[in-house]
Design a protein around this motif. Structure first.
Motif, PDB file in Angstrom:
ATOM      1  N   PHE A  74      74.770  40.799  -2.020  1.00 33.55           N
ATOM      2  CA  PHE A  74      74.391  41.000  -3.418  1.00 33.55           C
ATOM      3  C   PHE A  74      73.106  41.816  -3.443  1.00 33.55           C
ATOM      4  CE2 PHE A  74      76.926  37.223  -3.165  1.00 33.55           C
ATOM      5  CZ  PHE A  74      77.765  37.299  -4.263  1.00 33.55           C
ATOM      6  N   GLY A  75      73.150  42.994  -4.060  1.00 32.69           N
ATOM      7  CA  GLY A  75      72.008  43.897  -4.022  1.00 32.69           C
ATOM      8  C   GLY A  75      71.479  44.256  -5.387  1.00 32.69           C
ATOM      9  N   GLY A  76      70.153  44.358  -5.459  1.00 36.60           N
ATOM     10  CA  GLY A  76      69.493  44.799  -6.677  1.00 36.60           C
ATOM     11  C   GLY A  76      69.591  43.792  -7.793  1.00 36.60           C
ATOM     12  N   GLY A  77      69.535  44.295  -9.013  1.00 34.66           N
ATOM     13  CA  GLY A  77      69.595  43.436 -10.176  1.00 34.66           C
ATOM     14  C   GLY A  77      68.353  43.571 -11.032  1.00 34.66           C
ATOM     15  N   TYR A  78      68.320  42.781 -12.063  1.00 31.79           N
ATOM     16  CA  TYR A  78      67.189  42.796 -12.995  1.00 31.79           C
ATOM     17  C   TYR A  78      66.528  41.437 -13.010  1.00 31.79           C
ATOM     18  CZ  TYR A  78      64.343  43.548 -17.142  1.00 31.79           C
ATOM     19  OH  TYR A  78      63.286  43.653 -18.014  1.00 31.79           O
ATOM     20  N   GLY A  79      65.245  41.469 -12.909  1.00 33.05           N
ATOM     21  CA  GLY A  79      64.516  40.218 -12.971  1.00 33.05           C
ATOM     22  C   GLY A  79      63.029  40.329 -12.690  1.00 33.05           C
ATOM     23  N   PRO A  80      62.294  41.467 -12.932  1.00 29.53           N
ATOM     24  CA  PRO A  80      62.787  42.795 -13.314  1.00 29.53           C
ATOM     25  C   PRO A  80      63.541  43.463 -12.171  1.00 29.53           C
ATOM     26  CG  PRO A  80      60.471  42.918 -12.785  1.00 29.53           C
ATOM     27  CD  PRO A  80      60.852  41.449 -12.700  1.00 29.53           C
ATOM     28  N   SER A  81      63.775  44.767 -12.272  1.00 31.45           N
ATOM     29  CA  SER A  81      64.610  45.471 -11.294  1.00 31.45           C
ATOM     30  C   SER A  81      64.133  45.195  -9.883  1.00 31.45           C
ATOM     31  CB  SER A  81      64.573  46.972 -11.575  1.00 31.45           C
ATOM     32  OG  SER A  81      65.476  47.654 -10.749  1.00 31.45           O
ATOM     33  N   VAL A  82      65.070  44.779  -9.013  1.00 30.38           N
ATOM     34  CA  VAL A  82      64.714  44.354  -7.663  1.00 30.38           C
ATOM     35  C   VAL A  82      65.479  45.166  -6.628  1.00 30.38           C
ATOM     36  CG1 VAL A  82      64.127  41.998  -8.332  1.00 30.38           C
ATOM     37  CG2 VAL A  82      66.477  42.538  -7.711  1.00 30.38           C
TER      38      VAL A  82
END
Length: 202
Positions: free
Chosen positions: A108-116
């Motif tokens: 699982f790569g990246g995402g918002y939380g903020p952008s990671v």
């Protein structure tokens, strides 16, 4: 009723069925499923991501309103009318991430939380433990797409708190503690895209 498309399996991500249940989309299809067929233990949330192998499907993280989650649910394909079971969580809460994997691991790569830029790995053979952090993406990205084969995973496009991204990152499953390498770019910078592969089921 929730209208869904029914598929048997795909190589590096969970079937459209599970994506619909997670995200709430209603694509056209030739089959329908009623909410009663989905166990009450299933934890719906938006902008989650999914991976699978031949036996199980995994749904990870996502959000409800302003609340973000790291929770991972597992669905047993051989008993898919039963409840999902909670497995080890991702390393942090997030949504709008992307996912790929092979027969042994889900990434699982990246995402918002903020952008990671974090890449988490689920070990299917030991999925009750927390996902382990592997080598990161070259930059934070959300709303990207991921695909892959049995050896490599690719994360392309997305956003990083600004304009869309054109680059594609590759993770080498055999050396996944290294930072992902930048490969050929997309033909056009974009986010909220989709990806597929012609690789045999991994």
């Amino acid at each position: 009723m929730i209208r869904i498309s029914v598929k048997r399996k795909i190589s590096s991500s969970v079937t459209a069925l599970f994506r619909c249940l997670i995200c709430g989309f209603k694509p056209s299809s030739i089959a329908e499923i009623t909410p009663s067929l989905v166990s009450s233990s299933f934890f719906g949330r938006r902008s989650a991501a999914g991976v699978s192998n031949i036996n199980f499907g995994y749904f990870a993280a996502g959000g409800i309103g302003a609340t973000l989650y790291s929770r991972v649910d597992r669905l047993n394909f051989s008993n898919d009318t039963a409840g999902t079971s909670i497995r080890g969580p991702l390393s942090s809460t997030r949504y709008s991430h992307s996912s790929t994997g092979n027969s042994n691991f889900g990434y699982f790569g990246g995402g918002y939380g903020p952008s990671v830029s974090i890449v988490d790995r689920i070990d299917y053979s030991n999925d009750t433990t927390s996902a382990s952090i592997r080598g990161s993406l070259s930059q934070g990205r959300q709303s990207s797409a991921a695909t892959g084969n049995s050896n490599f995973g690719y994360f392309g496009g997305g956003f990083n708190n600004g304009p869309p991204i054109v680059s594609v990152n590759r993770i080498d499953y055999s050396n996944d503690l290294s930072i992902t390498s930048v490969r050929g770019s997309l033909s056009l910078a974009r986010g909220r895209l989709a990806a597929t592969t012609n690789a045999a089921s991994s």
